[in-house]
Scaffold this active site. Sequence first.
Site, PDB file in Angstrom:
ATOM      1  N   LYS A  47      40.477  37.974  32.031  1.00 46.94           N
ATOM      2  CA  LYS A  47      40.827  37.977  33.639  1.00 46.94           C
ATOM      3  C   LYS A  47      41.456  39.555  33.498  1.00 46.94           C
ATOM      4  CE  LYS A  47      42.353  33.291  33.757  1.00 46.94           C
ATOM      5  NZ  LYS A  47      43.470  32.487  34.208  1.00 46.94           N
ATOM      6  N   GLY A  93      46.351  22.063  32.224  1.00 43.08           N
ATOM      7  CA  GLY A  93      45.738  21.817  33.599  1.00 43.08           C
ATOM      8  C   GLY A  93      44.086  21.272  33.509  1.00 43.08           C
ATOM      9  N   ASP A  94      43.939  20.293  34.133  1.00 42.51           N
ATOM     10  CA  ASP A  94      42.496  19.954  34.028  1.00 42.51           C
ATOM     11  C   ASP A  94      41.515  20.698  34.636  1.00 42.51           C
ATOM     12  OD1 ASP A  94      42.772  19.632  36.861  1.00 42.51           O
ATOM     13  OD2 ASP A  94      42.309  17.573  37.035  1.00 42.51           O
ATOM     14  N   THR A 125      47.360  22.226  40.193  1.00 38.88           N
ATOM     15  CA  THR A 125      48.011  22.513  41.571  1.00 38.88           C
ATOM     16  C   THR A 125      47.310  23.179  42.275  1.00 38.88           C
ATOM     17  OG1 THR A 125      49.757  22.168  40.143  1.00 38.88           O
ATOM     18  CG2 THR A 125      50.238  22.662  42.549  1.00 38.88           C
ATOM     19  N   ILE A 128      47.798  26.859  44.994  1.00 38.96           N
ATOM     20  CA  ILE A 128      48.560  27.924  44.251  1.00 38.96           C
ATOM     21  C   ILE A 128      48.149  28.263  43.091  1.00 38.96           C
ATOM     22  CG2 ILE A 128      50.235  26.187  43.508  1.00 38.96           C
ATOM     23  CD1 ILE A 128      52.245  28.346  44.600  1.00 38.96           C
ATOM     24  N   ASP A 206      31.959  72.519  43.965  1.00 34.02           N
ATOM     25  CA  ASP A 206      32.966  71.898  43.113  1.00 34.02           C
ATOM     26  C   ASP A 206      33.909  73.281  42.619  1.00 34.02           C
ATOM     27  OD1 ASP A 206      35.054  70.553  41.398  1.00 34.02           O
ATOM     28  OD2 ASP A 206      33.279  69.882  40.176  1.00 34.02           O
TER      29      ASP A 206
HETATM   30  C1  SPV Z   1      34.572  65.586  37.922  1.00 31.04           C
HETATM   31  O1  SPV Z   1      33.791  64.474  38.357  1.00 31.04           O
HETATM   32  O2  SPV Z   1      34.940  66.453  38.876  1.00 31.04           O
HETATM   33  C2  SPV Z   1      34.507  66.193  36.446  1.00 31.04           C
HETATM   34  C3  SPV Z   1      33.686  65.640  35.494  1.00 31.04           C
HETATM   35  O3  SPV Z   1      35.568  66.998  36.573  1.00 31.04           O
HETATM   36  S1  SPV Z   1      32.537  66.621  35.438  1.00 31.04           S
HETATM   37  O4  SPV Z   1      31.648  66.614  36.860  1.00 31.04           O
HETATM   38  O5  SPV Z   1      31.662  66.211  34.438  1.00 31.04           O
HETATM   39  O6  SPV Z   1      32.813  68.219  35.297  1.00 31.04           O
HETATM   40 MG    MG Z   2      36.019  67.803  38.377  1.00 33.83          MG
END
Ligand code: SPV
Ligand code: MG
Length: 431
Positions: A47, A93-94, A125, A128, A206
């Site tokens: 879980k 509990g059942d 129960t 809940i 990026d």
């Molecule tokens: C990102 O997800 O921005 C990462 C991982 O830095 S990678 O793209 O593999 O660099």
């Molecule tokens: Mg990154």
Amino acid sequence: MKKNKTIYVPLAVDILHTGHLNIINKAKKYGDVVIGLLSDKAIAEYKSLPSLGYNERLNIVKNLKNVKKIIKQETWDYSKVLEKLKPDYFIHGDDWKVGIQKKTREKVKKILEKNNGKLIEVPYTKNISSSSIKSSLINYLTPPSRTSILNRLIQSKRIVRVIESHSPLSGLIIENLKFENKKKIEQFDAMWSSSLTDSSIKGKPDNQSLDFSSRFNGLGDLMDVTTKPLIFDADNGGRLEHIPFTVRTLERLGVSAIMMEDKVGLKKNSLFSDQSGATQDSIKSFCKKIDLIKKTRNSKDFLIGARIESFILGKGLNDGLKRAKAYSEAGADLILIHSKAKTSKEIFSFAKIFKKTKQYKPLVSVPSTYSKTSEKDLIRNGFKIVIYANHMLRAAYPAMKNAAETILKNQRSFELEKKISSVKDVINLIK
Ligand code: SPV
Ligand code: MG
């Protein structure tokens, strides 16, 4: 002197409610109540991790007036405890007559019969349960309690499964997605805030064009509507002078870990084949950053992840290992060994050695390029966290593009209708 009868009551007691009290009070009528309190590890196997850690739960149960003794129940298999304790009664509990625990029930019955014990089943129960209370937990989750969940997951799970979330909506998918596999509830444990997908969603490369302030704003929206822990991709952490502020903001937002890569110079995504202009930081300078985070964080539960780029930059295994040891000694709590190879060979050779060193820290893998590697393989090779770093965005982009293309081609939306959510579904998406 005649020995009192004993009754064994296995419980998780995540959130104490009247259902538990009903069972305990009923049990008391049969003899001394011995609670088998399930450990975090045992619960997490099937879980979600309980909201309260084992020791907190132990404290609560200890203070219940009808409880005589508590035994730590480390697995869902009660055999070992039952063979040792030989209780006169076992109460449950059942609800376990069907579902995940059906087999366990059979086993318990056999052991009890052998030792002249009796099984008592009480009606579950209704209306809940810890799970139903937990669904409204989001209203009570404080940043520190949320932060600590990742650390607890690392202690309790065989592997912590993390997936990228670039928006509150993608976060809600991750939050609510569950499916049953071989009687276990499978789900994602945590989210990854990726510099790549955060930038892409804003139409930027990026390369840190998208600054931390903008990313923190988005992160606040995501944290508002979800409860799972989050690992923040902080690129190289930024300037030393700014790190304390970054850490403060992340902790205030309830983030569980900062992941920082050991690169300097022009930031380039690690999966680009051309890494020219990107160089690796010196060990000394990177350790200084780790040390600063260590000194400025409020809580040790806010984990420091050191991401090693030796394989990405063609430096090889020995350089990676040297760095891992140094970063670990400087205070890193997690080591991410990054790779853009097609197979997991290089990261597994790293893990094989690193896991035997005294500087060992939980290992993180990002299987973007070596996607055939399964979680089972990662576990077998000593990895503790897996990050699916960009998949939610990669799934959304072609779906959106296809929708726009289909409308453009047909000059109406009819052809698309069957492939997309209905407006009603969208309206009902957010409860
Ligand atoms: C990102 O997800 O921005 C990462 C991982 O830095 S990678 O793209 O593999 O660099
Ligand atoms: Mg990154």
